[in-house]
Design a protein around this motif. Structure first.
Motif, PDB file in Angstrom:
ATOM      1  N   ALA A   1       2.396  20.633   5.663  1.00 17.22           N
ATOM      2  CA  ALA A   1       2.769  19.398   6.327  1.00 17.22           C
ATOM      3  C   ALA A   1       2.728  18.095   5.513  1.00 17.22           C
ATOM      4  O   ALA A   1       1.669  17.563   5.449  1.00 17.22           O
ATOM      5  N   PRO A   2       3.691  17.698   4.764  1.00 11.94           N
ATOM      6  CA  PRO A   2       3.417  16.648   4.026  1.00 11.94           C
ATOM      7  C   PRO A   2       3.862  15.250   4.847  1.00 11.94           C
ATOM      8  O   PRO A   2       4.282  15.121   5.824  1.00 11.94           O
ATOM      9  N   TRP A   3       3.313  14.105   4.427  1.00 11.43           N
ATOM     10  CA  TRP A   3       3.663  12.765   4.828  1.00 11.43           C
ATOM     11  C   TRP A   3       3.471  11.718   3.932  1.00 11.43           C
ATOM     12  O   TRP A   3       2.755  11.802   2.767  1.00 11.43           O
ATOM     13  N   LEU A   4       4.239  10.432   4.117  1.00 16.62           N
ATOM     14  CA  LEU A   4       4.229   9.462   3.286  1.00 16.62           C
ATOM     15  C   LEU A   4       4.131   8.110   4.002  1.00 16.62           C
ATOM     16  O   LEU A   4       4.982   8.150   5.096  1.00 16.62           O
TER      17      LEU A   4
ATOM     18  N   ARG B   1       1.865 -11.393   5.089  1.00 17.61           N
ATOM     19  CA  ARG B   1       3.136 -12.047   5.346  1.00 17.61           C
ATOM     20  C   ARG B   1       3.662 -12.050   6.902  1.00 17.61           C
ATOM     21  O   ARG B   1       2.845 -11.097   7.573  1.00 17.61           O
ATOM     22  N   MET B   2       4.404 -12.722   7.096  1.00 19.45           N
ATOM     23  CA  MET B   2       4.880 -12.948   8.879  1.00 19.45           C
ATOM     24  C   MET B   2       5.543 -11.661   9.051  1.00 19.45           C
ATOM     25  O   MET B   2       5.525 -11.387  10.185  1.00 19.45           O
ATOM     26  N   VAL B   3       6.426 -11.323   8.225  1.00 19.96           N
ATOM     27  CA  VAL B   3       7.000  -9.850   8.486  1.00 19.96           C
ATOM     28  C   VAL B   3       6.598  -9.119   7.504  1.00 19.96           C
ATOM     29  O   VAL B   3       6.648  -9.137   6.172  1.00 19.96           O
ATOM     30  N   VAL B   4       6.168  -7.729   7.962  1.00 18.11           N
ATOM     31  CA  VAL B   4       5.620  -6.780   7.168  1.00 18.11           C
ATOM     32  C   VAL B   4       6.429  -5.470   7.358  1.00 18.11           C
ATOM     33  O   VAL B   4       6.516  -4.939   8.164  1.00 18.11           O
ATOM     34  N   PRO B   5       7.129  -5.351   6.170  1.00 19.17           N
ATOM     35  CA  PRO B   5       8.040  -3.819   6.225  1.00 19.17           C
ATOM     36  C   PRO B   5       6.984  -2.731   6.013  1.00 19.17           C
ATOM     37  O   PRO B   5       6.003  -2.552   5.350  1.00 19.17           O
ATOM     38  N   SER B   6       7.657  -1.567   6.646  1.00 17.37           N
ATOM     39  CA  SER B   6       6.774  -0.105   6.494  1.00 17.37           C
ATOM     40  C   SER B   6       7.778   0.799   6.800  1.00 17.37           C
ATOM     41  O   SER B   6       8.745   0.611   7.009  1.00 17.37           O
ATOM     42  N   LEU B   7       7.452   1.977   6.043  1.00 20.28           N
ATOM     43  CA  LEU B   7       8.184   3.271   5.940  1.00 20.28           C
ATOM     44  C   LEU B   7       7.241   4.307   6.067  1.00 20.28           C
ATOM     45  O   LEU B   7       6.118   4.446   5.499  1.00 20.28           O
ATOM     46  N   SER B   8       7.555   5.281   7.318  1.00 22.21           N
ATOM     47  CA  SER B   8       6.669   6.352   7.432  1.00 22.21           C
ATOM     48  C   SER B   8       7.474   7.571   7.543  1.00 22.21           C
ATOM     49  O   SER B   8       8.575   7.892   8.122  1.00 22.21           O
ATOM     50  N   VAL B   9       7.015   8.721   6.733  1.00 22.34           N
ATOM     51  CA  VAL B   9       7.891   9.945   6.613  1.00 22.34           C
ATOM     52  C   VAL B   9       6.703  11.005   6.797  1.00 22.34           C
ATOM     53  O   VAL B   9       5.762  11.134   6.078  1.00 22.34           O
ATOM     54  N   ASN B  10       7.266  12.117   7.614  1.00 20.98           N
ATOM     55  CA  ASN B  10       6.415  13.174   7.811  1.00 20.98           C
ATOM     56  C   ASN B  10       7.158  14.541   8.254  1.00 20.98           C
ATOM     57  O   ASN B  10       8.078  14.323   8.918  1.00 20.98           O
ATOM     58  N   TYR B  11       6.467  15.411   7.880  1.00 21.08           N
ATOM     59  CA  TYR B  11       7.532  16.697   8.079  1.00 21.08           C
ATOM     60  C   TYR B  11       6.363  17.925   8.733  1.00 21.08           C
ATOM     61  O   TYR B  11       5.235  18.157   8.357  1.00 21.08           O
TER      62      TYR B  11
ATOM     63  N   SER C   1       0.654  -1.388  -0.147  1.00 22.32           N
ATOM     64  CA  SER C   1       0.040  -0.010  -0.260  1.00 22.32           C
ATOM     65  C   SER C   1       0.855   1.314   0.102  1.00 22.32           C
ATOM     66  O   SER C   1       1.904   1.305   0.407  1.00 22.32           O
ATOM     67  N   TRP C   2       0.458   2.318  -0.566  1.00 24.24           N
ATOM     68  CA  TRP C   2       0.891   3.531  -0.892  1.00 24.24           C
ATOM     69  C   TRP C   2      -0.009   4.650  -0.214  1.00 24.24           C
ATOM     70  O   TRP C   2      -1.003   4.699  -0.611  1.00 24.24           O
ATOM     71  N   ASN C   3       0.584   5.340   0.615  1.00 20.92           N
ATOM     72  CA  ASN C   3      -0.459   6.408   1.406  1.00 20.92           C
ATOM     73  C   ASN C   3       0.317   7.681   1.557  1.00 20.92           C
ATOM     74  O   ASN C   3       1.453   7.531   2.129  1.00 20.92           O
ATOM     75  N   MET C   4      -0.278   8.833   0.959  1.00 18.54           N
ATOM     76  CA  MET C   4       0.632  10.055   0.912  1.00 18.54           C
ATOM     77  C   MET C   4      -0.279  11.016   0.840  1.00 18.54           C
ATOM     78  O   MET C   4      -1.623  10.971   0.396  1.00 18.54           O
ATOM     79  N   GLY C   5       0.197  12.319   1.404  1.00 14.23           N
ATOM     80  CA  GLY C   5      -0.668  13.607   1.463  1.00 14.23           C
ATOM     81  C   GLY C   5      -0.055  14.714   2.005  1.00 14.23           C
ATOM     82  O   GLY C   5       0.986  14.497   2.376  1.00 14.23           O
TER      83      GLY C   5
END
Length: 229
Positions: free
Chosen positions: A208-211, A219-229, A176-180
């Motif tokens: 105030a952008p975010w991603l 899956r057993m292991v779920v990677p994720s990345l979160s960035v906000n300003y 999933s890709w979530n941004m705003g």
């Protein structure tokens, strides 16, 4: 609410607090559109010290020098009203929206019943959303939201004007890709609470952008990345 105060509590606590309200909702055109609203009234009674404390607390701030509110140190009652009118498209294949106007007078007070952060406010909020819930070549679902909101005091002092957009996509592999982003305090806006009863303070615009990116949650292991300003 009726409270039996004594000489120790009467300077701090209201002796009576009452609230009443009515609301309505109507859907039409095959339940696709909706109009709703509410109207509320409140009254609080107590000693002069208790009502003065209510008028000057952080919910009301009657003492603000630029508020032109009727601060009355001899008052033994505080009354106010609140209302909301909302219209929206609540069903449909791809497009839905909602717009609402809300107003709370400076004297509206229901904190003996629940929790009210502030009175003396009117607002206009609008949301438009585009939805695609059908599986496509690149994604399983997509949602794109657009929001606009404005806040003023009941005397018309601008407190906020902001726009937000956000996009949410679930791809065919279930990633999933979530941004705003939000652009806020547009134009001339003020913070009428920052000085805690003093004059309103001019505010600066902000962005105030975010991603947020998430892997396949099956899956057993779920990677994720979160960035906000």
């Amino acid at each position: 609410m009726n409270r039996r105060n004594d000489q120790w509590s009467s300077p701090y606590l209201a002796s009576g607090a009452y609230a009443a309200g009515v609301n309505f909702r109507h859907r039409f055109l095959h339940d696709t559109y909706q109009i709703s609203g509410s109207l509320d009234r409140s009254m609080v009674q107590g000693s002069r010290a208790a009502i003065l404390a209510l008028q000057t607390d952080a919910v009301h701030y009657y003492q603000r020098p630029d508020a032109t509110l009727p601060l009355d140190s001899n008052a033994t009652a505080l009354d106010g009203s609140a209302g909301e009118l909302l219209f929206g498209k609540v069903a449909g294949r791809h497009l839905m929206f909602q717009t609402a106007y809300q107003r709370r007078s400076a004297g509206f007070e229901v904190n003996d019943l629940g929790y009210l952060r502030r009175a003396d406010q009117q607002s206009w909020n609008t949301w438009v959303g585009f939805f695609d819930r059908h599986q496509r070549a690149l994604y399983n679902s997509l949602q794109w939201n657009n929001n606009w909101w404005q806040y003023w005091t009941t005397m018309g002092l601008p407190l906020e004007a902001a726009y937000n957009t956000n996009l949410h996509i679930t791809f065919r592999n279930n990633w999933s890709w979530n941004m705003g982003s939000t652009i806020g305090q547009l134009g001339t806006t003020y913070d009428d609470r920052g000085a805690r009863g003093g004059p309103a303070i001019r505010q600066d615009p902000y962005v105030a952008p975010w991603l947020y990116v998430s892997g396949d949650d099956r899956r057993m292991v779920v990677p994720s990345l979160s960035v906000n300003y």
